[in-house]
Design an enzyme around this catalytic site. Sequence first.
Site, PDB file in Angstrom:
ATOM      1  CG  HIS A  51      28.143  11.610  79.754  1.00  0.00           C
ATOM      2  ND1 HIS A  51      27.476  12.556  79.298  1.00  0.00           N
ATOM      3  CD2 HIS A  51      28.955  12.272  80.589  1.00  0.00           C
ATOM      4  CE1 HIS A  51      27.615  13.862  79.959  1.00  0.00           C
ATOM      5  NE2 HIS A  51      28.673  13.547  80.702  1.00  0.00           N
ATOM      6  CE1 TYR A 119      31.286  19.942  80.585  1.00  0.00           C
ATOM      7  CE2 TYR A 119      29.551  21.107  79.229  1.00  0.00           C
ATOM      8  CZ  TYR A 119      30.694  20.459  79.277  1.00  0.00           C
ATOM      9  OH  TYR A 119      31.484  20.057  78.084  1.00  0.00           O
TER      10      TYR A 119
END
Length: 151
Positions: A51, A119
């Site tokens: 992605h 993240y």
Amino acid sequence: MIEGVVFKKLSKYCDDRGTFMEIIREDEGILERFGQASASMTYPGVIKAFHYHELQDDVWYFPVGNAQVVLHDLRKSSPTYRQTDVYYMGEENPSVLLIPKGVAHGYRVLGNKPAMIVYFTTQAYRADQPDEFRLPYDDPSIGFDWKTKFR
């Protein structure tokens, strides 16, 4: 290295109480702004790819387990357009990876235990307008072979 990507080896400080590592600091200039911090656990052998984002940058860190991380530059104006890079991250190689907007990214968990990814993004996720565009893990335009190579 793909233009705009930052790969930073982390320093681990150890004493008789345990360990400490700084992952990312505001004075490093890695993120242009801070949007969100998230964590995800993935089982061994799973591939989560690909992605990319048009508006946000990502910073990835794997505190648990190990992963093969693959980036592919989709930015037509970049000198590294269509370049693919591979990074090995996790417990055995503590590091942080900045993934610029327009660079497709994904990972495969290595070994026999789950991996945890933490993240950071420059924008918070918006369900009504997600800045997330998907490509298959085996997209022929990327042509990445996820199999482990034995020598």
